[in-house]
Design a protein around this motif. Structure first.
Motif, PDB file in Angstrom:
ATOM      1  N   THR A   3     -10.254   3.451   9.907  1.00 39.94           N
ATOM      2  CA  THR A   3     -10.184   2.134  10.532  1.00 39.94           C
ATOM      3  C   THR A   3      -8.952   1.391  10.044  1.00 39.94           C
ATOM      4  O   THR A   3      -8.727   1.268   8.840  1.00 39.94           O
ATOM      5  N   LEU A   4      -8.169   0.902  10.986  1.00 38.17           N
ATOM      6  CA  LEU A   4      -7.028   0.043  10.700  1.00 38.17           C
ATOM      7  C   LEU A   4      -7.382  -1.371  11.138  1.00 38.17           C
ATOM      8  O   LEU A   4      -8.199  -1.559  12.042  1.00 38.17           O
ATOM      9  N   TYR A   5      -6.744  -2.367  10.519  1.00 34.39           N
ATOM     10  CA  TYR A   5      -7.065  -3.761  10.820  1.00 34.39           C
ATOM     11  C   TYR A   5      -5.828  -4.505  11.306  1.00 34.39           C
ATOM     12  O   TYR A   5      -4.728  -4.304  10.798  1.00 34.39           O
ATOM     13  N   THR A   6      -6.036  -5.382  12.282  1.00 30.25           N
ATOM     14  CA  THR A   6      -4.922  -6.148  12.837  1.00 30.25           C
ATOM     15  C   THR A   6      -4.552  -7.340  11.968  1.00 30.25           C
ATOM     16  O   THR A   6      -3.416  -7.802  12.010  1.00 30.25           O
ATOM     17  N   ASP A   7      -5.489  -7.845  11.183  1.00 24.85           N
ATOM     18  CA  ASP A   7      -5.268  -9.117  10.506  1.00 24.85           C
ATOM     19  C   ASP A   7      -5.222  -9.041   8.982  1.00 24.85           C
ATOM     20  O   ASP A   7      -5.308 -10.065   8.320  1.00 24.85           O
ATOM     21  N   LYS A   8      -5.095  -7.855   8.423  1.00 22.11           N
ATOM     22  CA  LYS A   8      -4.944  -7.775   6.971  1.00 22.11           C
ATOM     23  C   LYS A   8      -4.111  -6.560   6.588  1.00 22.11           C
ATOM     24  O   LYS A   8      -4.110  -5.546   7.278  1.00 22.11           O
ATOM     25  N   GLN A   9      -3.409  -6.703   5.485  1.00 20.79           N
ATOM     26  CA  GLN A   9      -2.607  -5.601   4.966  1.00 20.79           C
ATOM     27  C   GLN A   9      -3.519  -4.678   4.170  1.00 20.79           C
ATOM     28  O   GLN A   9      -4.413  -5.133   3.467  1.00 20.79           O
ATOM     29  N   GLU A  10      -3.288  -3.395   4.293  1.00 20.10           N
ATOM     30  CA  GLU A  10      -4.087  -2.392   3.582  1.00 20.10           C
ATOM     31  C   GLU A  10      -3.180  -1.524   2.728  1.00 20.10           C
ATOM     32  O   GLU A  10      -1.966  -1.509   2.909  1.00 20.10           O
ATOM     33  N   ILE A  11      -3.799  -0.763   1.855  1.00 19.52           N
ATOM     34  CA  ILE A  11      -3.067   0.232   1.080  1.00 19.52           C
ATOM     35  C   ILE A  11      -3.796   1.559   1.232  1.00 19.52           C
ATOM     36  O   ILE A  11      -4.968   1.673   0.874  1.00 19.52           O
ATOM     37  N   PHE A  12      -3.113   2.529   1.798  1.00 20.40           N
ATOM     38  CA  PHE A  12      -3.647   3.880   1.919  1.00 20.40           C
ATOM     39  C   PHE A  12      -3.337   4.590   0.610  1.00 20.40           C
ATOM     40  O   PHE A  12      -2.191   4.619   0.161  1.00 20.40           O
ATOM     41  N   GLU A  13      -4.369   5.149  -0.028  1.00 21.72           N
ATOM     42  CA  GLU A  13      -4.186   5.847  -1.296  1.00 21.72           C
ATOM     43  C   GLU A  13      -4.830   7.214  -1.234  1.00 21.72           C
ATOM     44  O   GLU A  13      -5.888   7.388  -0.615  1.00 21.72           O
ATOM     45  N   LEU A  40       5.472   4.296  11.646  1.00 21.13           N
ATOM     46  CA  LEU A  40       5.677   5.070  10.444  1.00 21.13           C
ATOM     47  C   LEU A  40       5.677   4.120   9.252  1.00 21.13           C
ATOM     48  O   LEU A  40       6.383   3.112   9.257  1.00 21.13           O
ATOM     49  N   PHE A  41       4.861   4.418   8.243  1.00 23.31           N
ATOM     50  CA  PHE A  41       4.790   3.627   7.024  1.00 23.31           C
ATOM     51  C   PHE A  41       5.180   4.526   5.856  1.00 23.31           C
ATOM     52  O   PHE A  41       4.569   5.566   5.640  1.00 23.31           O
ATOM     53  N   LYS A  42       6.208   4.112   5.109  1.00 23.89           N
ATOM     54  CA  LYS A  42       6.681   4.890   3.968  1.00 23.89           C
ATOM     55  C   LYS A  42       5.903   4.519   2.716  1.00 23.89           C
ATOM     56  O   LYS A  42       5.530   3.365   2.525  1.00 23.89           O
ATOM     57  N   GLY A  43       5.687   5.524   1.872  1.00 20.60           N
ATOM     58  CA  GLY A  43       4.969   5.300   0.632  1.00 20.60           C
ATOM     59  C   GLY A  43       5.648   5.958  -0.543  1.00 20.60           C
ATOM     60  O   GLY A  43       6.759   6.481  -0.431  1.00 20.60           O
ATOM     61  N   THR A  44       4.948   5.933  -1.674  1.00 17.15           N
ATOM     62  CA  THR A  44       5.484   6.533  -2.897  1.00 17.15           C
ATOM     63  C   THR A  44       4.447   7.465  -3.502  1.00 17.15           C
ATOM     64  O   THR A  44       3.247   7.317  -3.274  1.00 17.15           O
ATOM     65  N   ILE A  45       4.947   8.414  -4.280  1.00 21.19           N
ATOM     66  CA  ILE A  45       4.083   9.322  -5.038  1.00 21.19           C
ATOM     67  C   ILE A  45       4.512   9.213  -6.496  1.00 21.19           C
ATOM     68  O   ILE A  45       5.684   9.425  -6.822  1.00 21.19           O
ATOM     69  N   LYS A  56       1.115  -2.519   6.813  1.00 20.75           N
ATOM     70  CA  LYS A  56       1.237  -3.934   7.133  1.00 20.75           C
ATOM     71  C   LYS A  56       0.237  -4.334   8.203  1.00 20.75           C
ATOM     72  O   LYS A  56      -0.347  -3.490   8.882  1.00 20.75           O
ATOM     73  N   ARG A  57       0.069  -5.650   8.358  1.00 25.61           N
ATOM     74  CA  ARG A  57      -0.804  -6.154   9.418  1.00 25.61           C
ATOM     75  C   ARG A  57      -0.309  -5.648  10.766  1.00 25.61           C
ATOM     76  O   ARG A  57       0.884  -5.624  11.029  1.00 25.61           O
ATOM     77  N   LEU A  58      -1.222  -5.247  11.607  1.00 29.04           N
ATOM     78  CA  LEU A  58      -0.857  -4.662  12.894  1.00 29.04           C
ATOM     79  C   LEU A  58      -0.943  -5.654  14.049  1.00 29.04           C
ATOM     80  O   LEU A  58      -0.795  -5.268  15.205  1.00 29.04           O
ATOM     81  N   VAL A  90      -8.838   0.568  15.755  1.00 30.66           N
ATOM     82  CA  VAL A  90      -8.296  -0.694  15.261  1.00 30.66           C
ATOM     83  C   VAL A  90      -9.340  -1.781  15.444  1.00 30.66           C
ATOM     84  O   VAL A  90      -9.934  -1.910  16.514  1.00 30.66           O
ATOM     85  N   LYS A  91      -9.552  -2.546  14.372  1.00 33.98           N
ATOM     86  CA  LYS A  91     -10.504  -3.656  14.394  1.00 33.98           C
ATOM     87  C   LYS A  91      -9.844  -4.892  13.806  1.00 33.98           C
ATOM     88  O   LYS A  91      -8.787  -4.807  13.195  1.00 33.98           O
ATOM     89  N   THR A  92     -10.512  -6.011  13.981  1.00 31.41           N
ATOM     90  CA  THR A  92     -10.115  -7.247  13.331  1.00 31.41           C
ATOM     91  C   THR A  92     -11.109  -7.513  12.219  1.00 31.41           C
ATOM     92  O   THR A  92     -12.322  -7.480  12.447  1.00 31.41           O
ATOM     93  N   ALA A  93     -10.623  -7.759  11.023  1.00 32.42           N
ATOM     94  CA  ALA A  93     -11.512  -7.964   9.877  1.00 32.42           C
ATOM     95  C   ALA A  93     -12.239  -9.292   9.963  1.00 32.42           C
ATOM     96  O   ALA A  93     -13.418  -9.392   9.627  1.00 32.42           O
TER      97      ALA A  93
END
Length: 132
Positions: A3-13, A40-45, A56-58, A90-93
């Motif tokens: 689930t992705l959210y339109t109104d909040k930032q998330e962190i995929f781990e 595309l969202f870039k991350g770090t390892i 980021k917020r969608l 996609v949902k709205t939190a």
């Protein structure tokens, strides 16, 4: 389903373990695909293999109730891996629902003008007799 959210930032781990390649020089990215849009969202390892990708917020990018595919891509020493893939929605939190119970267009006005009470006292009318 992810689930992705339109109104909040998330962190995929996630945790990644590589054999035969260095984690230090590896790259991670999250690909979000719909029928009309790819993000595309870039991350770090880090050195212990913990992968962190901020999402980021969608809002204004993807509509609520959109669906598609999301996948993790890792590039290590010129080798491309797709270790994880899932469908997403996609949902709205935060949501606000307003329900109007009744609607009335009638306007009731109550007049509040001052009231005046007149009292009259009548004197008896005595006929005058002409005694001439």
């Amino acid at each position: 389903m992810y689930t992705l959210y339109t109104d909040k930032q998330e962190i995929f781990e996630c945790s990644i373990s590589l054999e035969g390649a260095s984690v230090k020089n590896s790259q991670a990215r999250l690909i979000v695909e719909t029928d009309h849009l790819n993000l595309l969202f870039k991350g770090t390892i880090n050195e212990s293999g913990k992968c962190t990708i901020p999402i980021k917020r969608l809002k204004n990018l993807i509509d609520e109730s959109s669906t598609g595919q999301i996948r993790l891509e890792v590039i290590a020493d010129d080798t491309y891996f797709t270790p994880w893939e899932s469908k997403f929605n996609v949902k709205t939190a935060k949501k606000l629902t307003v329900e109007v119970a009744t609607q009335s267009n009638k306007v009731t006005l109550k007049e509040s003008a001052p009231t005046v009470t007149v009292k009259t006292t009548q004197q008896p009318i005595v006929p005058k007799h002409d005694n001439s």
